[in-house]
Design a protein around this motif. Sequence first.
Motif, short mmCIF file in Angstrom:
data_model
loop_
_atom_site.label_atom_id
_atom_site.label_comp_id
_atom_site.label_asym_id
_atom_site.label_seq_id
_atom_site.Cartn_x
_atom_site.Cartn_y
_atom_site.Cartn_z
N ALA A 196 -9.58 17.20 -18.92
CA ALA A 196 -8.66 16.47 -19.79
C ALA A 196 -7.55 15.80 -18.98
CB ALA A 196 -8.07 17.41 -20.84
N SER A 197 -7.00 16.53 -17.99
CA SER A 197 -5.91 15.96 -17.20
C SER A 197 -6.40 14.80 -16.34
CB SER A 197 -5.26 17.03 -16.33
OG SER A 197 -6.15 17.48 -15.31
N THR A 198 -7.60 14.93 -15.76
CA THR A 198 -8.14 13.84 -14.92
C THR A 198 -8.43 12.61 -15.75
OG1 THR A 198 -9.10 15.47 -13.40
CG2 THR A 198 -9.96 13.21 -13.31
N ALA A 199 -9.09 12.79 -16.88
CA ALA A 199 -9.38 11.65 -17.75
C ALA A 199 -8.10 11.01 -18.27
CB ALA A 199 -10.28 12.09 -18.90
N GLY A 200 -7.15 11.85 -18.69
CA GLY A 200 -5.89 11.33 -19.20
C GLY A 200 -5.11 10.57 -18.13
N SER A 201 -5.14 11.09 -16.90
CA SER A 201 -4.43 10.42 -15.81
C SER A 201 -5.05 9.06 -15.50
CB SER A 201 -4.45 11.30 -14.56
OG SER A 201 -3.70 12.48 -14.75
N ILE A 202 -6.39 8.99 -15.48
CA ILE A 202 -7.06 7.73 -15.19
C ILE A 202 -6.72 6.68 -16.24
CG2 ILE A 202 -9.30 6.58 -15.05
CD1 ILE A 202 -10.40 9.17 -13.82
N ILE A 203 -6.80 7.07 -17.50
CA ILE A 203 -6.52 6.12 -18.58
C ILE A 203 -5.05 5.70 -18.56
CG2 ILE A 203 -6.42 5.86 -21.09
CD1 ILE A 203 -8.84 7.78 -21.22
N ALA A 204 -4.15 6.69 -18.43
CA ALA A 204 -2.72 6.38 -18.46
C ALA A 204 -2.29 5.53 -17.27
CB ALA A 204 -1.90 7.67 -18.51
N ARG A 205 -2.85 5.86 -16.08
CA ARG A 205 -2.46 5.09 -14.89
C ARG A 205 -2.97 3.65 -14.99
NH1 ARG A 205 0.00 2.73 -12.05
NH2 ARG A 205 0.59 3.04 -9.86
N GLY A 206 -4.18 3.50 -15.52
CA GLY A 206 -4.69 2.15 -15.72
C GLY A 206 -3.89 1.37 -16.74
N LEU A 207 -3.49 2.05 -17.83
CA LEU A 207 -2.67 1.40 -18.86
C LEU A 207 -1.31 1.01 -18.31
CD1 LEU A 207 -2.36 0.53 -21.82
CD2 LEU A 207 -1.61 2.87 -22.34
N LEU A 208 -0.71 1.90 -17.51
CA LEU A 208 0.58 1.58 -16.91
C LEU A 208 0.47 0.37 -15.99
CD1 LEU A 208 3.55 2.26 -16.25
CD2 LEU A 208 2.71 3.86 -14.52
N HIS A 209 -0.59 0.32 -15.21
CA HIS A 209 -0.79 -0.83 -14.32
C HIS A 209 -0.97 -2.11 -15.12
CE1 HIS A 209 -1.97 -3.14 -10.86
NE2 HIS A 209 -3.17 -3.39 -11.36
N ALA A 210 -1.71 -2.03 -16.22
CA ALA A 210 -1.93 -3.21 -17.06
C ALA A 210 -0.62 -3.69 -17.68
CB ALA A 210 -2.95 -2.90 -18.15
N ARG A 211 0.19 -2.78 -18.16
CA ARG A 211 1.44 -3.16 -18.81
C ARG A 211 2.49 -3.62 -17.81
NH1 ARG A 211 2.15 1.30 -23.73
NH2 ARG A 211 0.75 0.20 -25.17
N SER A 212 2.31 -3.26 -16.54
CA SER A 212 3.25 -3.69 -15.51
C SER A 212 2.85 -5.03 -14.91
CB SER A 212 3.33 -2.64 -14.40
OG SER A 212 3.74 -1.39 -14.90
N SER A 213 1.62 -5.46 -15.11
CA SER A 213 1.12 -6.71 -14.54
C SER A 213 1.44 -7.87 -15.47
CB SER A 213 -0.38 -6.62 -14.30
OG SER A 213 -0.71 -5.53 -13.47
N ILE A 214 1.87 -8.98 -14.91
CA ILE A 214 2.24 -10.12 -15.74
C ILE A 214 1.03 -10.97 -16.12
CG2 ILE A 214 4.56 -10.21 -14.77
CD1 ILE A 214 3.64 -12.53 -13.02
N SER A 215 -0.12 -10.70 -15.52
CA SER A 215 -1.33 -11.45 -15.85
C SER A 215 -2.54 -10.59 -15.51
CB SER A 215 -1.39 -12.77 -15.09
OG SER A 215 -1.55 -12.53 -13.69
N TRP A 216 -3.69 -10.95 -16.12
CA TRP A 216 -4.92 -10.23 -15.80
C TRP A 216 -5.34 -10.47 -14.36
CZ3 TRP A 216 -6.52 -6.19 -18.19
CH2 TRP A 216 -6.27 -6.04 -19.55
N ARG A 217 -5.05 -11.65 -13.86
CA ARG A 217 -5.37 -11.93 -12.46
C ARG A 217 -4.62 -10.96 -11.55
NH1 ARG A 217 -2.90 -14.64 -8.38
NH2 ARG A 217 -4.25 -15.53 -6.76
N MET A 218 -3.33 -10.74 -11.82
CA MET A 218 -2.56 -9.80 -11.02
C MET A 218 -3.06 -8.37 -11.22
SD MET A 218 1.56 -9.14 -10.97
CE MET A 218 1.86 -10.77 -10.28
N PHE A 219 -3.48 -8.05 -12.44
CA PHE A 219 -4.00 -6.71 -12.71
C PHE A 219 -5.18 -6.40 -11.81
CE2 PHE A 219 -7.27 -4.17 -14.80
CZ PHE A 219 -6.59 -3.00 -15.07
N TRP A 220 -6.18 -7.29 -11.78
CA TRP A 220 -7.37 -7.04 -10.98
C TRP A 220 -7.08 -7.16 -9.49
CZ3 TRP A 220 -10.88 -4.50 -13.28
CH2 TRP A 220 -11.15 -4.70 -14.63
#
Length: 439
Positions: free
Chosen positions: A340-364
């Motif tokens: 649960a912690s590993t799956a939650g960390s992967i999802i949350a870290r990806g979501l944080l990165h997405a919300r911190s990126s100003i564009s999808w290009r920067m995200f990838w």
Amino acid sequence: MTLPLPSAWWLLVALCCAAAVYAVCAALTMPRLGSMAEVRAAARRARSRAPVAVSVLKPLCGAEPRLYENLATFCEQHHPSFQLLFGVSSTADPAIAVVHRLQAAYPQHDIELVVDPRVYGSNLKVSNLMNLAARARYDALIVADSDIAVEPDYLDIVTAPLADPSVGVVTCLYQARSIGGFWPRVGALFINEWFAPSVRVAHSTGSRAFGFGATLALSRATLERIGGFAALKDCLADDYLLARYARDHGLATVLAPVVVATDVIEPTFGTLWLRETRWLRTIRSVNPAGFASLFITFTSPWLMLGGVLAALLAAGSAPLAAALAGSGGSTTAALAALGASTAGSIIARGLLHARSSISWRMFWRDLPLVPLRDTLLALQWLAAVFGSHVVWRGVRVPVANPEAGETRVDGATRSVPARGVSPRGAPTRRAAVEVSDGR
């Protein structure tokens, strides 16, 4: 003394779970502060009130990349009455030419250049501020670092809370923009995906123990109440302590909803390492307990550790199974918690990165840098634990100075008597440092 294996095992499981909980909180709090809707609402509320005339104090040192563009955003404000004060300590400073360009481009604004070499303590930035404050015409003051860019409603939003007499200092978060190549991109992730989320999490739990050099708005009465900028002349973390001293007098710190932009320009690993370890050691000097708890915020290392432990359990590792049995636990429970912690960390870290990126290009583009960024941050935290100095503009400065006749108070090294200047105000040979908040 080492912990018995069963206790150590369950401690690691608990830490992995705690890191996952933090990652989820960091991801969820991202849109709550600085969203466009919140900023627009704050601007409407500010414009519905009588405007507050304000003097903006901008200490400068050198011609940084994009200096003109950043300073020009302060000239594009909707605010009806403001003064811009730019200060340097030398007639040879290249920032002078930039200010002259601003004066020529915006003749309708009150823009003043202050060239004053007087030094009052070990913090040259604060000496610059003391020289600027003497020329401020208004009772509302804003201190903002030189590499900050703002939106046109900035002055309206950050000065509005000062109408409340219970407010001492208004500050705001900042978003980093990488200027250059690979390492500036890594440095921008430090601010956008670790520093800013950690502040948002703390703010959402009710903490107001912060103050950022990106913006410090306060009244002249508040400044005088805490002893003026002179109270900070030998402080390393001058921005944090300015807000702290106001809170010590019962005045609140307000985090404005507006988020400003800042530039990350460090071109090499070495310069980036020095800058970020300086930030972390400064945090350690003013908030040791908070610094000690930062290890739980480095998501990727904990995620990888949880995955490795889960894989060992799933593979039927006999020593780990025996340790669990000896502690009264079960392999099934540990696997469930780690999964649960590993799956939650992967999802949350990806979501944080997405919300911190100003564009999808920067995200990838920056997604592969996330594990590197988190791991580097963990290593810098370890270096900050054991380090006793910071480096600023090539000057090596002790975080705590045990020199005879000096005492360290809340991150400040205070001389008794003060030894930053000679009796006639001329600088002595004591090394001086110009510091900022953590950027």
